[in-house]
Motif scaffolding. Structure first.
Motif, PDB file in Angstrom:
ATOM      1  N   ARG A   1       0.938   9.058  -1.448  1.00 39.53           N
ATOM      2  CA  ARG A   1      -0.327   9.466  -2.055  1.00 39.53           C
ATOM      3  C   ARG A   1      -0.340  10.969  -2.319  1.00 39.53           C
ATOM      4  NH1 ARG A   1      -4.761   5.877  -1.646  1.00 39.53           N
ATOM      5  NH2 ARG A   1      -4.161   3.873  -0.740  1.00 39.53           N
ATOM      6  N   GLU A   2       0.210  11.736  -1.394  1.00 37.47           N
ATOM      7  CA  GLU A   2       0.304  13.178  -1.606  1.00 37.47           C
ATOM      8  C   GLU A   2       1.164  13.498  -2.824  1.00 37.47           C
ATOM      9  OE1 GLU A   2      -0.021  15.297   2.752  1.00 37.47           O
ATOM     10  OE2 GLU A   2       1.870  14.342   2.232  1.00 37.47           O
TER      11      GLU A   2
ATOM     12  N   GLU B   1       0.829  -1.203   0.000  1.00 35.06           N
ATOM     13  CA  GLU B   1       0.000   0.000   0.000  1.00 35.06           C
ATOM     14  C   GLU B   1       0.867   1.258   0.000  1.00 35.06           C
ATOM     15  OE1 GLU B   1      -3.245   0.626  -0.223  1.00 35.06           O
ATOM     16  OE2 GLU B   1      -3.593  -1.504  -0.598  1.00 35.06           O
TER      17      GLU B   1
ATOM     18  N   HIS C   1      -8.220   5.737 -10.676  1.00 35.89           N
ATOM     19  CA  HIS C   1      -8.621   5.146  -9.400  1.00 35.89           C
ATOM     20  C   HIS C   1      -8.910   6.176  -8.316  1.00 35.89           C
ATOM     21  CE1 HIS C   1      -7.694   1.186 -10.987  1.00 35.89           C
ATOM     22  NE2 HIS C   1      -6.602   1.689 -11.488  1.00 35.89           N
TER      23      HIS C   1
ATOM     24  N   LEU D   1       1.760  11.537  -5.356  1.00 37.83           N
ATOM     25  CA  LEU D   1       1.045  11.088  -6.555  1.00 37.83           C
ATOM     26  C   LEU D   1      -0.005  12.109  -6.972  1.00 37.83           C
ATOM     27  CD1 LEU D   1       0.541   8.923  -8.671  1.00 37.83           C
ATOM     28  CD2 LEU D   1      -0.957   7.761  -7.042  1.00 37.83           C
ATOM     29  N   ARG D   2      -0.715  12.669  -6.014  1.00 40.56           N
ATOM     30  CA  ARG D   2      -1.722  13.682  -6.346  1.00 40.56           C
ATOM     31  C   ARG D   2      -1.072  14.910  -6.983  1.00 40.56           C
ATOM     32  NH1 ARG D   2      -4.354  11.690  -1.552  1.00 40.56           N
ATOM     33  NH2 ARG D   2      -3.148  13.079  -0.214  1.00 40.56           N
TER      34      ARG D   2
ATOM     35  N   ALA E   1      -3.544   7.265 -11.130  1.00 40.88           N
ATOM     36  CA  ALA E   1      -4.166   8.156 -10.136  1.00 40.88           C
ATOM     37  C   ALA E   1      -5.527   8.622 -10.609  1.00 40.88           C
ATOM     38  CB  ALA E   1      -3.255   9.340  -9.865  1.00 40.88           C
ATOM     39  N   HIS E   2      -5.646   8.988 -11.885  1.00 43.48           N
ATOM     40  CA  HIS E   2      -6.929   9.472 -12.395  1.00 43.48           C
ATOM     41  C   HIS E   2      -7.939   8.345 -12.512  1.00 43.48           C
ATOM     42  CE1 HIS E   2      -6.264  13.727 -13.443  1.00 43.48           C
ATOM     43  NE2 HIS E   2      -5.005  13.382 -13.620  1.00 43.48           N
TER      44      HIS E   2
ATOM     45  N   GLU F   1       0.810   7.576   3.102  1.00 47.47           N
ATOM     46  CA  GLU F   1       0.076   8.820   2.937  1.00 47.47           C
ATOM     47  C   GLU F   1       0.926   9.852   2.191  1.00 47.47           C
ATOM     48  OE1 GLU F   1      -2.777  11.399   2.546  1.00 47.47           O
ATOM     49  OE2 GLU F   1      -3.057   9.376   3.356  1.00 47.47           O
TER      50      GLU F   1
ATOM     51  N   LEU G   1      -7.402   8.830  -7.197  1.00 45.86           N
ATOM     52  CA  LEU G   1      -6.363   9.322  -6.282  1.00 45.86           C
ATOM     53  C   LEU G   1      -5.919  10.720  -6.629  1.00 45.86           C
ATOM     54  CD1 LEU G   1      -4.186   6.078  -6.059  1.00 45.86           C
ATOM     55  CD2 LEU G   1      -5.913   6.897  -4.440  1.00 45.86           C
ATOM     56  N   ALA G   2      -6.487  11.311  -7.694  1.00 46.19           N
ATOM     57  CA  ALA G   2      -6.086  12.657  -8.120  1.00 46.19           C
ATOM     58  C   ALA G   2      -7.309  13.549  -8.219  1.00 46.19           C
ATOM     59  CB  ALA G   2      -5.377  12.579  -9.470  1.00 46.19           C
TER      60      ALA G   2
END
Length: 211
Positions: A156-157, A150, A208, A159-160, A205-206, A153, A210-211
């Motif tokens: 993920r930031e 996974e 799923h 990736l965004r 990201a788009h 956090e 995540l963006a």
């Protein structure tokens, strides 16, 4: 500062680029007016970044980029063209270009693009980013790749922010962390996503949410 080779068949355009870049402290080490001249100049001058036009006599910029990048040099190619055409865009990316910018970009955007590409980041004009994402999404397999681990956090930031087309330095400034730390996060999330490059990660990201 990056060392730049200018490739364009119009002398006035090369002069304009030179003026903008040198005013920002970026060194222009040479010029070429055809694709063939560009291949030779890249081998002899060994620039960090090549500003490459597309439509030129003798050899177009796409083929010149392909030959230069396949030769094993360290130069990064930034396509700068008047024509906002999908065939140019995708052919340039397939040839290995690191960026695609339109000639009507503001001078500060041109300078920023050279620095971003020189730092090893990819850059696309805002006008074409969505088209690249949509194309990669269409070509991607329907089944989503499984994450080996996974994302944290922080990953993920990152990736965004990649999905916002930010460079590593811009992400570092946004998150108040070092650029080397950003590069580590990018490498880790690419590995976890099974993505071959930043564009593939942005597509993930788009697709799923995540963006």
């Amino acid at each position: 500062m990056p060392r730049v080779l200018l490739v364009d068949d119009h002398a006035a355009m090369r002069l304009g680029f030179r003026t903008i870049l040198e005013a920002s402290g970026i060194r222009v080490v040479g010029e070429a007016s055809t694709g063939s001249e560009a291949v030779v100049a890249a081998a002899t001058l060994r620039p960090d970044v090549i500003l490459m036009d597309v439509q030129m006599p003798d050899m177009d910029g796409i083929e010149a980029s392909r030959r230069i990048l396949q030769s094993g040099g360290s130069a990064q190619v930034l396509i700068v063209t008047t024509f906002d055409r999908d065939d140019y865009l995708f052919a340039a990316l397939d040839a290995g270009a690191s960026g695609f910018l339109l000639k009507n970009a503001d001078p500060e955007d041109l300078v920023s693009a050279v620095r971003v590409v020189a730092a090893g980041d990819a850059l696309l004009a805002p006008e074409v980013t969505r088209r690249v994402i949509e194309r990669h999404a269409r070509l991607a397999p329907p089944a989503a790749p499984r994450l080996a681990v996974e994302l944290t956090e922080r990953e993920r930031e990152v990736l965004r922010l990649l999905a916002e087309a930010l460079s590593n330095s811009e992400i570092a400034a946004r998150l108040h962390i070092g650029e080397a730390t950003v590069k580590t996060h990018v490498s880790n999330l690419l590995l976890k996503l099974g993505a071959r490059d930043r564009v593939a990660a942005v597509v993930f990201a788009h697709r799923h949410g995540l963006a």
